[in-house]
Motif scaffolding. Structure first.
Motif, PDB file in Angstrom:
ATOM      1  N   PRO A   1       0.835  -1.207   0.000  1.00  0.00           N
ATOM      2  CA  PRO A   1       0.000   0.000   0.000  1.00  0.00           C
ATOM      3  C   PRO A   1       0.864   1.249   0.000  1.00  0.00           C
ATOM      4  N   THR A   2       0.277   2.352  -0.468  1.00  0.00           N
ATOM      5  CA  THR A   2       1.031   3.600  -0.583  1.00  0.00           C
ATOM      6  C   THR A   2       0.941   4.479   0.649  1.00  0.00           C
ATOM      7  N   TYR A   3      -0.016   4.197   1.536  1.00  0.00           N
ATOM      8  CA  TYR A   3      -0.155   5.052   2.716  1.00  0.00           C
ATOM      9  C   TYR A   3       0.968   4.751   3.718  1.00  0.00           C
ATOM     10  N   PRO A   4       1.301   5.730   4.557  1.00  0.00           N
ATOM     11  CA  PRO A   4       2.408   5.568   5.495  1.00  0.00           C
ATOM     12  C   PRO A   4       2.033   4.723   6.706  1.00  0.00           C
ATOM     13  N   GLY A   5       3.046   4.256   7.400  1.00  0.00           N
ATOM     14  CA  GLY A   5       2.839   3.462   8.613  1.00  0.00           C
ATOM     15  C   GLY A   5       4.106   2.690   8.913  1.00  0.00           C
ATOM     16  N   SER A   6       4.584   2.749  10.131  1.00  0.00           N
ATOM     17  CA  SER A   6       5.830   2.074  10.476  1.00  0.00           C
ATOM     18  C   SER A   6       5.712   0.555  10.272  1.00  0.00           C
ATOM     19  N   TRP A   7       4.498   0.024  10.470  1.00  0.00           N
ATOM     20  CA  TRP A   7       4.306  -1.410  10.321  1.00  0.00           C
ATOM     21  C   TRP A   7       4.391  -1.855   8.861  1.00  0.00           C
ATOM     22  N   VAL A   8       4.100  -0.936   7.931  1.00  0.00           N
ATOM     23  CA  VAL A   8       4.088  -1.276   6.506  1.00  0.00           C
ATOM     24  C   VAL A   8       5.454  -1.788   6.058  1.00  0.00           C
ATOM     25  N   ASP A   9       6.501  -1.154   6.540  1.00  0.00           N
ATOM     26  CA  ASP A   9       7.854  -1.537   6.138  1.00  0.00           C
ATOM     27  C   ASP A   9       8.298  -2.857   6.755  1.00  0.00           C
ATOM     28  N   GLN A  10       7.538  -3.373   7.704  1.00  0.00           N
ATOM     29  CA  GLN A  10       7.902  -4.630   8.359  1.00  0.00           C
ATOM     30  C   GLN A  10       7.181  -5.829   7.769  1.00  0.00           C
ATOM     31  N   VAL A  11       6.383  -5.587   6.728  1.00  0.00           N
ATOM     32  CA  VAL A  11       5.667  -6.659   6.034  1.00  0.00           C
ATOM     33  C   VAL A  11       6.354  -6.933   4.702  1.00  0.00           C
ATOM     34  N   THR A  12       6.445  -8.194   4.333  1.00  0.00           N
ATOM     35  CA  THR A  12       6.945  -8.559   3.013  1.00  0.00           C
ATOM     36  C   THR A  12       5.759  -8.565   2.054  1.00  0.00           C
ATOM     37  N   TRP A  13       5.762  -7.615   1.107  1.00  0.00           N
ATOM     38  CA  TRP A  13       4.623  -7.457   0.201  1.00  0.00           C
ATOM     39  C   TRP A  13       4.901  -8.153  -1.128  1.00  0.00           C
ATOM     40  N   ALA A  14       4.006  -9.046  -1.517  1.00  0.00           N
ATOM     41  CA  ALA A  14       4.135  -9.742  -2.798  1.00  0.00           C
ATOM     42  C   ALA A  14       2.929  -9.416  -3.661  1.00  0.00           C
ATOM     43  N   SER A  15       3.174  -9.123  -4.920  1.00  0.00           N
ATOM     44  CA  SER A  15       2.091  -8.858  -5.869  1.00  0.00           C
ATOM     45  C   SER A  15       1.793 -10.132  -6.648  1.00  0.00           C
ATOM     46  N   GLY A  16       0.520 -10.470  -6.760  1.00  0.00           N
ATOM     47  CA  GLY A  16       0.180 -11.671  -7.504  1.00  0.00           C
ATOM     48  C   GLY A  16      -1.282 -12.035  -7.386  1.00  0.00           C
ATOM     49  N   ASP A  17      -1.677 -13.009  -8.174  1.00  0.00           N
ATOM     50  CA  ASP A  17      -3.048 -13.516  -8.234  1.00  0.00           C
ATOM     51  C   ASP A  17      -3.061 -14.907  -7.631  1.00  0.00           C
ATOM     52  N   VAL A  18      -4.005 -15.202  -6.750  1.00  0.00           N
ATOM     53  CA  VAL A  18      -4.010 -16.500  -6.084  1.00  0.00           C
ATOM     54  C   VAL A  18      -4.150 -17.665  -7.062  1.00  0.00           C
ATOM     55  N   PHE A  19      -4.763 -17.430  -8.213  1.00  0.00           N
ATOM     56  CA  PHE A  19      -4.921 -18.499  -9.187  1.00  0.00           C
ATOM     57  C   PHE A  19      -3.610 -18.831  -9.899  1.00  0.00           C
ATOM     58  N   TYR A  20      -2.684 -17.898  -9.907  1.00  0.00           N
ATOM     59  CA  TYR A  20      -1.412 -18.099 -10.608  1.00  0.00           C
ATOM     60  C   TYR A  20      -0.220 -17.772  -9.715  1.00  0.00           C
ATOM     61  N   ALA A  21      -0.412 -17.867  -8.426  1.00  0.00           N
ATOM     62  CA  ALA A  21       0.648 -17.497  -7.486  1.00  0.00           C
ATOM     63  C   ALA A  21       1.790 -18.505  -7.514  1.00  0.00           C
ATOM     64  N   ASN A  22       2.980 -18.001  -7.256  1.00  0.00           N
ATOM     65  CA  ASN A  22       4.143 -18.872  -7.099  1.00  0.00           C
ATOM     66  C   ASN A  22       4.186 -19.301  -5.625  1.00  0.00           C
ATOM     67  N   TRP A  23       3.392 -20.308  -5.299  1.00  0.00           N
ATOM     68  CA  TRP A  23       3.251 -20.733  -3.911  1.00  0.00           C
ATOM     69  C   TRP A  23       4.571 -21.194  -3.314  1.00  0.00           C
ATOM     70  N   ASP A  24       5.477 -21.683  -4.164  1.00  0.00           N
ATOM     71  CA  ASP A  24       6.763 -22.152  -3.671  1.00  0.00           C
ATOM     72  C   ASP A  24       7.537 -21.032  -2.975  1.00  0.00           C
ATOM     73  N   GLU A  25       7.319 -19.795  -3.414  1.00  0.00           N
ATOM     74  CA  GLU A  25       7.968 -18.651  -2.784  1.00  0.00           C
ATOM     75  C   GLU A  25       7.102 -18.062  -1.672  1.00  0.00           C
ATOM     76  N   VAL A  26       5.805 -18.000  -1.908  1.00  0.00           N
ATOM     77  CA  VAL A  26       4.903 -17.349  -0.950  1.00  0.00           C
ATOM     78  C   VAL A  26       4.776 -18.124   0.352  1.00  0.00           C
ATOM     79  N   LEU A  27       4.692 -19.444   0.274  1.00  0.00           N
ATOM     80  CA  LEU A  27       4.380 -20.246   1.454  1.00  0.00           C
ATOM     81  C   LEU A  27       5.590 -20.834   2.173  1.00  0.00           C
ATOM     82  N   VAL A  28       6.771 -20.588   1.668  1.00  0.00           N
ATOM     83  CA  VAL A  28       7.950 -21.181   2.299  1.00  0.00           C
ATOM     84  C   VAL A  28       8.059 -20.727   3.763  1.00  0.00           C
TER      85      VAL A  28
END
Length: 295
Positions: A97-124
């Motif tokens: 997200p573009t809005y500010p927040g100290s917690w935002v920088d502590q999340v790993t953000w991945a862009s993708g669609d659940v139907f075509y997600a690279n689960w091998d990377e997302v769920l490790v």
């Protein structure tokens, strides 16, 4: 009702769509920590050299994957998890997200669609998956968004050995059967069934009603708490008088108390942090679960 801002995490498949792939099983690694401890037997003087022992302990490190983490409910869950020291990964089409927040920088953000997600990377390394996916549209769209997308996510998590799955579903409002047959509710119930069948002793389904809080749409903050918070207090105050009406069809449209988005988020934290928590949670049970982890 449950948030539908996470609709952004879903897209229609391209014309040449292929069947959903199966994923290889993956076990969740649990780090082992060595702790040096010293002790002295009773009667031994302070200047005596105490013996040292090595203790190897299994320390559970939480890593939660939030589907639709940049949405209204999803972002609240990410924020609450970060505040509790939980590692968070968000998967959504919009990404960070573009809005500010100290917690935002502590999340790993991945862009993708659940139907075509690279689960091998997302769920490790994930110890839990939380899905906030859902939305409105045509019958076909609602079946796909509320049902099929979550079914894909549940099966991916199960195949990868993720030990817990939490689904944000919706209260049924005591609606008559012909209204519950709409794609919105049938999709949600299909997702619930998948969670509870694949995770009979670890699946959690939260069924909130109207969720209030400060919601951002196109950069504009909409204070839903101005309506939801006082309404929740009023309905709680008159609960003893309205209970006899709860058996009437569709009565919960007016009588089901709203739920704070923060309470939903904290109920999720309670679920992912406690291995003994599983099953379907009603509106009241969501609030009780949230109270257990409030500081």
């Amino acid at each position: 009702m449950a948030s539908f801002s996470s609709l952004a995490a879903i897209s229609r498949p391209p014309p040449s769509s292929v069947a959903r792939a199966s994923f290889p099983a993956r076990s969740v690694s649990v780090p082992r920590t060595r702790v040096n401890c010293s002790y002295a037997e009773a009667g031994v003087s302070d200047d005596s050299k105490s013996a040292t022992i090595d203790v190897v302990a299994d320390v559970k490190t939480e890593r939660v994957v939030v589907l639709g983490g940049s949405g209204f409910v999803g972002s609240a869950i990410c924020k609450a998890a970060v505040s509790k020291g939980i590692e968070v990964v968000s998967l959504s089409r919009s990404g960070q997200p573009t809005y500010p927040g100290s917690w935002v920088d502590q999340v790993t953000w991945a862009s993708g669609d659940v139907f075509y997600a690279n689960w091998d990377e997302v769920l490790v390394g994930a110890t839990a998956v939380v899905s906030t996916l859902g939305g409105f549209g045509s019958e076909e769209q609602m079946q796909r968004i509320n049902g099929e997308a979550n079914v894909v996510a549940v099966n991916a998590a199960k195949d990868f050995g993720v030990p817990k799955f939490v689904l944000i579903s919706v209260h049924d409002y005591n609606l008559p059967p012909f209204l519950l047959s709409s794609g919105y509710f049938t999709g949600k119930r299909k997702a619930e069934s998948e969670v509870l069948s694949k995770y009979p002793n670890a699946g959690v389904v939260l069924r909130p009603g109207f969720i209030y809080g400060k919601r951002r749409i196109d950069g504009i903050e909409i204070p839903l708490d101005f309506i939801g918070e006082p309404l929740e207090r009023i309905l709680q105050a008159v609960e003893n008088f309205t209970k006899p009406l709860s058996s009437l069809p569709a009565s919960d449209i007016f009588l089901a108390p709203p739920v704070s988005v923060d309470d939903v988020a904290l109920a999720v934290i309670n679920a992912v942090s406690d291995d003994d928590v599983f099953g379907i949670f009603t509106i009241e049970q969501i609030k009780e679960a949230a109270a257990k982890v409030k500081v």
